[in-house]
Design an enzyme around this catalytic site. Structure first.
Site, PDB file in Angstrom:
ATOM      1  N   LYS A 103       0.826  -1.224   0.000  1.00 44.30           N
ATOM      2  CA  LYS A 103       0.000   0.000   0.000  1.00 44.30           C
ATOM      3  C   LYS A 103       0.852   1.262   0.000  1.00 44.30           C
ATOM      4  CE  LYS A 103      -4.303  -1.835   1.689  1.00 44.30           C
ATOM      5  NZ  LYS A 103      -5.271  -1.999   2.783  1.00 44.30           N
ATOM      6  N   ARG A 142      -3.077  -9.759   5.621  1.00 46.24           N
ATOM      7  CA  ARG A 142      -3.584  -9.931   4.244  1.00 46.24           C
ATOM      8  C   ARG A 142      -2.488  -9.454   3.306  1.00 46.24           C
ATOM      9  NH1 ARG A 142      -5.972  -6.796   0.391  1.00 46.24           N
ATOM     10  NH2 ARG A 142      -7.701  -7.696  -0.778  1.00 46.24           N
TER      11      ARG A 142
HETATM   12  N1  HH2 Z   1      -7.288  -3.762   1.398  1.00 43.50           N
HETATM   13  C1  HH2 Z   1      -7.657  -3.834   0.102  1.00 43.50           C
HETATM   14  C2  HH2 Z   1      -8.766  -4.590  -0.254  1.00 43.50           C
HETATM   15  N2  HH2 Z   1      -9.472  -5.284   0.647  1.00 43.50           N
HETATM   16  N3  HH2 Z   1      -9.813  -5.950   2.885  1.00 43.50           N
HETATM   17  C3  HH2 Z   1      -9.462  -5.903   4.176  1.00 43.50           C
HETATM   18  N4  HH2 Z   1     -10.162  -6.581   5.095  1.00 43.50           N
HETATM   19  N5  HH2 Z   1      -8.395  -5.151   4.608  1.00 43.50           N
HETATM   20  C4  HH2 Z   1      -7.634  -4.430   3.737  1.00 43.50           C
HETATM   21  O1  HH2 Z   1      -6.682  -3.749   4.180  1.00 43.50           O
HETATM   22  C5  HH2 Z   1      -7.992  -4.458   2.347  1.00 43.50           C
HETATM   23  C6  HH2 Z   1      -9.105  -5.246   1.945  1.00 43.50           C
HETATM   24  C7  HH2 Z   1      -6.891  -3.093  -0.929  1.00 43.50           C
HETATM   25  O2  HH2 Z   1      -5.855  -3.864  -1.435  1.00 43.50           O
HETATM   26  P1  HH2 Z   1      -5.920  -4.712  -2.800  1.00 43.50           P
HETATM   27  O3  HH2 Z   1      -6.982  -5.766  -2.739  1.00 43.50           O
HETATM   28  O4  HH2 Z   1      -4.579  -5.239  -3.101  1.00 43.50           O
HETATM   29  O5  HH2 Z   1      -6.228  -3.634  -3.903  1.00 43.50           O
HETATM   30  P2  HH2 Z   1      -7.530  -3.277  -4.735  1.00 43.50           P
HETATM   31  O6  HH2 Z   1      -8.599  -2.878  -3.760  1.00 43.50           O
HETATM   32  O7  HH2 Z   1      -7.088  -2.143  -5.614  1.00 43.50           O
HETATM   33  O8  HH2 Z   1      -7.935  -4.504  -5.495  1.00 43.50           O
END
Ligand code: HH2
Length: 277
Positions: free
Chosen positions: A224, A258
């Protein structure tokens, strides 16, 4: 000795005696760190298998990006991306979480065998609570200020730790009143979701304040912008910073991390645990 906390997680009953690693599978064309990489069904399944081989304890499949500025997609689109993958990965022996904010998607993926619903809007929608209450799925209740399209514009809090823990407390109460057992709930302060670097750091430093009702905490900071701000690295060079963040989160009490880079995180946690346990 008090027994380790447990998490009811659909077909699984997880013992939380060591930190668990949640591997991210993004089925999105536009995710901030790996968007478009797992576009075909086979690529996504292959990625899931590799993450399990690398030591993932649970997989989190998401079909809608929640990066800052992301736009919502339709229920039909989201399900068209999720369901074929879910059908192929649900019998790999590990629990499957689905990252979604939509009650209709929650109902459909639970019918397809999902074990956890990861709702970045924290089950604020009564329809989302209704969608999950009658199942045995785990619920990841995350805090977000605003929504992804605007959340990073000017996040502000009186006291971020107090406000996030009050939100989590309230949501757990609402879920319990609706009939969700505490044993199904995981809490997440939502790193980067309507938060500046200082907000994220304050939450991570005071993670124990977020364990309301003694429920386990999940932290997602992998790749992030927080890691980018601290290291000056672009998204493709945030591995070391992300692993350090995962270790520090676990040291602060996180029960789940995660992550995108499962093997590196699992290895780092093994070394860390061998020293501190
Ligand atoms: N962060 C993202 C998405 N889902 N869920 C939880 N519980 N906690 C988090 O910190 C979290 C999440 C964002 O990361 P990512 O899935 O890699 O990116 P994107 O939302 O752009 O797909």
């Amino acid at each position: 000795m008090t027994p380790a906390p447990r998490l009811t997680c659909g077909r699984f009953d997880l013992e939380l005696s060591r930190p668990l690693v949640m591997g991210v599978i993004n089925l999105t064309p536009d995710s901030f760190s790996d968007g478009g990489q797992f576009g075909t069904l086979n690529e996504a399944i292959d990625h899931a298998i590799k993450q399990i081989e690398a030591g993932a304890d649970i997989l989190d499949i998401g079909a809608e990006s929640t990066r800052p500025g992301a736009q919502e997609i339709s229920v039909e689109n989201e399900l068209a991306r999720l369901v074929p993958v879910l059908r192929q990965v649900r019998d790999l022996g590990k629990p499957i979480s689905v990252d979604t904010r939509k009650p209709a998607v929650m109902r459909a993926v639970l019918a397809e065998g999902a074990d956890m619903i990861n709702d970045v809007s924290g089950f604020c929608d009564p329809q989302a609570v209704a969608a999950v209450v009658a199942s045995r799925c785990a619920l990841c209740v995350m805090h977000m200020q605003g929504d992804p399209s605007t959340m990073q514009q000017s996040p502000a809090y009186r006291s971020v730790v107090d406000e996030v823990s009050a939100f989590l407390y309230r949501q757990v109460e609402i879920l319990q009143l609706a009939g969700v057992a505490l044993e199904r709930i995981v809490l997440d302060p939502g790193i980067g979701f309507g938060k500046t670097l200082d907000h994220n750091l304050a939450l991570l430093r005071e993670l124990s304040c977020l364990e309301v009702f003694e429920r386990p905490v999940l932290i997602g900071l992998s790749r992030k912008s927080m890691v980018g701000q601290l290291t000056g690295q672009p998204v493709e060079r945030r591995l070391a910073g992300s692993v350090a963040g995962a270790l520090a989160s676990v040291a602060q009490g996180a029960a789940f991390v995660r992550v995108h880079d499962v093997r590196e995180t699992v290895d780092a946690l093994r070394v860390w645990r061998a020293i501190v346990d």
